[in-house]
Design a protein around this motif. Structure first.
Motif, PDB file in Angstrom:
ATOM      1  N   ALA A  46     -12.248 -73.276 -43.040  1.00 29.15           N
ATOM      2  CA  ALA A  46     -12.497 -74.878 -42.533  1.00 29.15           C
ATOM      3  C   ALA A  46     -13.860 -75.222 -43.021  1.00 29.15           C
ATOM      4  CB  ALA A  46     -12.427 -74.717 -40.698  1.00 29.15           C
ATOM      5  N   ARG A  47     -14.944 -74.411 -43.028  1.00 30.24           N
ATOM      6  CA  ARG A  47     -16.238 -74.799 -43.580  1.00 30.24           C
ATOM      7  C   ARG A  47     -16.010 -75.037 -45.067  1.00 30.24           C
ATOM      8  NH1 ARG A  47     -19.953 -70.528 -40.024  1.00 30.24           N
ATOM      9  NH2 ARG A  47     -20.266 -71.620 -38.371  1.00 30.24           N
ATOM     10  N   GLN A  48     -15.225 -74.451 -45.827  1.00 26.05           N
ATOM     11  CA  GLN A  48     -15.070 -74.744 -47.068  1.00 26.05           C
ATOM     12  C   GLN A  48     -14.515 -76.065 -47.447  1.00 26.05           C
ATOM     13  OE1 GLN A  48     -13.052 -71.441 -48.757  1.00 26.05           O
ATOM     14  NE2 GLN A  48     -14.824 -69.987 -48.412  1.00 26.05           N
ATOM     15  N   HIS A  49     -13.587 -76.409 -46.441  1.00 25.67           N
ATOM     16  CA  HIS A  49     -13.128 -77.836 -46.403  1.00 25.67           C
ATOM     17  C   HIS A  49     -14.066 -78.912 -45.951  1.00 25.67           C
ATOM     18  CE1 HIS A  49      -9.263 -76.611 -48.330  1.00 25.67           C
ATOM     19  NE2 HIS A  49      -8.987 -75.797 -47.450  1.00 25.67           N
ATOM     20  N   GLY A  50     -15.157 -78.660 -45.653  1.00 26.39           N
ATOM     21  CA  GLY A  50     -16.209 -79.790 -45.022  1.00 26.39           C
ATOM     22  C   GLY A  50     -15.797 -79.786 -43.422  1.00 26.39           C
ATOM     23  N   LEU A  51     -14.868 -79.038 -42.928  1.00 29.63           N
ATOM     24  CA  LEU A  51     -14.756 -79.372 -41.528  1.00 29.63           C
ATOM     25  C   LEU A  51     -15.845 -78.866 -40.573  1.00 29.63           C
ATOM     26  CD1 LEU A  51     -10.820 -78.467 -41.783  1.00 29.63           C
ATOM     27  CD2 LEU A  51     -11.863 -80.718 -41.562  1.00 29.63           C
ATOM     28  N   THR A  52     -16.066 -79.580 -39.279  1.00 28.11           N
ATOM     29  CA  THR A  52     -16.754 -79.504 -38.212  1.00 28.11           C
ATOM     30  C   THR A  52     -16.190 -78.317 -37.644  1.00 28.11           C
ATOM     31  OG1 THR A  52     -17.765 -81.521 -38.133  1.00 28.11           O
ATOM     32  CG2 THR A  52     -17.879 -80.083 -36.177  1.00 28.11           C
ATOM     33  N   VAL A  53     -16.898 -77.175 -37.334  1.00 29.61           N
ATOM     34  CA  VAL A  53     -16.358 -76.052 -36.662  1.00 29.61           C
ATOM     35  C   VAL A  53     -17.369 -76.010 -35.256  1.00 29.61           C
ATOM     36  CG1 VAL A  53     -16.107 -73.659 -36.222  1.00 29.61           C
ATOM     37  CG2 VAL A  53     -15.834 -74.749 -38.409  1.00 29.61           C
ATOM     38  N   ALA A  54     -16.625 -76.179 -34.088  1.00 26.21           N
ATOM     39  CA  ALA A  54     -17.293 -75.848 -32.773  1.00 26.21           C
ATOM     40  C   ALA A  54     -16.865 -74.788 -32.007  1.00 26.21           C
ATOM     41  CB  ALA A  54     -17.226 -77.163 -32.236  1.00 26.21           C
ATOM     42  N   PHE A  55     -17.819 -74.133 -31.523  1.00 24.85           N
ATOM     43  CA  PHE A  55     -17.644 -72.748 -30.795  1.00 24.85           C
ATOM     44  C   PHE A  55     -17.555 -73.131 -29.241  1.00 24.85           C
ATOM     45  CE2 PHE A  55     -19.006 -71.310 -34.798  1.00 24.85           C
ATOM     46  CZ  PHE A  55     -18.088 -70.244 -35.160  1.00 24.85           C
ATOM     47  N   ARG A  56     -16.653 -72.526 -28.552  1.00 27.15           N
ATOM     48  CA  ARG A  56     -16.184 -72.993 -27.216  1.00 27.15           C
ATOM     49  C   ARG A  56     -15.870 -71.600 -26.436  1.00 27.15           C
ATOM     50  NH1 ARG A  56     -18.498 -77.973 -27.550  1.00 27.15           N
ATOM     51  NH2 ARG A  56     -17.168 -79.243 -28.904  1.00 27.15           N
ATOM     52  N   ASP A  57     -15.937 -71.919 -25.173  1.00 28.52           N
ATOM     53  CA  ASP A  57     -15.637 -70.746 -24.256  1.00 28.52           C
ATOM     54  C   ASP A  57     -13.980 -70.707 -24.214  1.00 28.52           C
ATOM     55  OD1 ASP A  57     -18.122 -70.063 -23.628  1.00 28.52           O
ATOM     56  OD2 ASP A  57     -18.428 -71.581 -22.032  1.00 28.52           O
TER      57      ASP A  57
END
Length: 249
Positions: A46-57
């Motif tokens: 996802a990061r390689q495609h420039g996408l925002t990654v959010a970490f959740r509970d």
């Protein structure tokens, strides 16, 4: 492509989207946990495609997946919309392997449609075909039951199913319909290894007469018990994975 958004969840579903249609993925929500060997490659992709990654509970991901089995990852995506007759022709032209298709003859319950889409995607079917009228479409219920498969597998709505079946046969696709009618053979006795369209009938009524007439073979699933038939989504699973077994073998 529609402007509507939806959530796709599960390791396999999200990874397949990132690999094949990353332009449809808008953001990724991942479980806030320590190193996860299955999750990390998806986050990196996802990061390689420039996408925002959010970490959740986990509770937050449970809410996004509405109780579905998310396996620690959810992706917000642009919804896939149904294709039409032209899209089917283009898909067949682009395939580099024998077509493997599922045809639903006027299945009207969106729960059954969603379950069939999920099974078809798991079996490696190239597209699911259904009539445009008097049949279930990609409603929110169907999308939810499909557990992400509605965003992965092409769903083609055609204007005339009998004409489409004739076109498939003219293109060399073997059309096998499920039926309890006279002349039907056991499903396991039919060669399913080549270009194939498996046709499933509607809930209760089964295949329509004109649909059955356009099948090369009619087949039934042998039953050991006293019940003569299965729910259409269950029968779809049995039929498709028998085809998978033969094609793998």
């Amino acid at each position: 492509m529609s402007g509507k958004m939806s959530w796709v969840y599960g390791l396999h579903a999200v990874q397949a989207l990132l690999e094949h249609e990353p332009e449809r993925v808008l953001e990724l929500q991942a479980l806030n946990t320590r190193e996860d060997a299955r999750l990390n490659p998806i986050v990196q992709m996802a990061r390689q495609h420039g996408l925002t990654v959010a970490f959740r509970d986990r509770d937050q991901l449970d809410q996004l997946a509405e109780g579905g089995r998310h396996q620690g990852v959810c992706a917000r995506v642009k919804e896939r919309q149904p294709g039409d007759d032209n899209d089917l022709a283009a898909l067949l032209d682009d395939l580099r392997e024998p077509p493997f298709l599922l045809v639903l003859d006027a299945v009207t319950d969106p729960h059954n449609l969603g379950a069939c889409l999920r099974t078809a995607e798991a079996a490696g079917v190239h597209a699911v075909i259904a009539p445009r009228d008097k049949a279930a479409g990609l409603t929110p219920v169907a999308r939810k039951v499909a557990c992400g498969a509605a965003e992965l597998i092409p769903f083609i709505q055609v204007t005339n199913l009998a004409r489409t079946l004739k076109q498939l046969k003219d293109a060399g696709v073997w059309v096998v319909g499920t039926s309890l009618g006279e002349g039907a053979k056991p499903f396991y006795d039919i060669d399913l290894k080549g270009p194939l369209a498996v046709v499933m009938g509607a809930e209760g009524s089964g295949l329509r007469r004109l649909t059955a007439e356009h099948c090369d073979h009619l087949a039934y699933i042998p039953m050991a018990g006293r019940i003569e038939s299965l729910n259409v989504s269950v029968a779809t699973g049995v039929a498709l994975f028998e085809a998978v077994r033969q094609r793998k073998g």
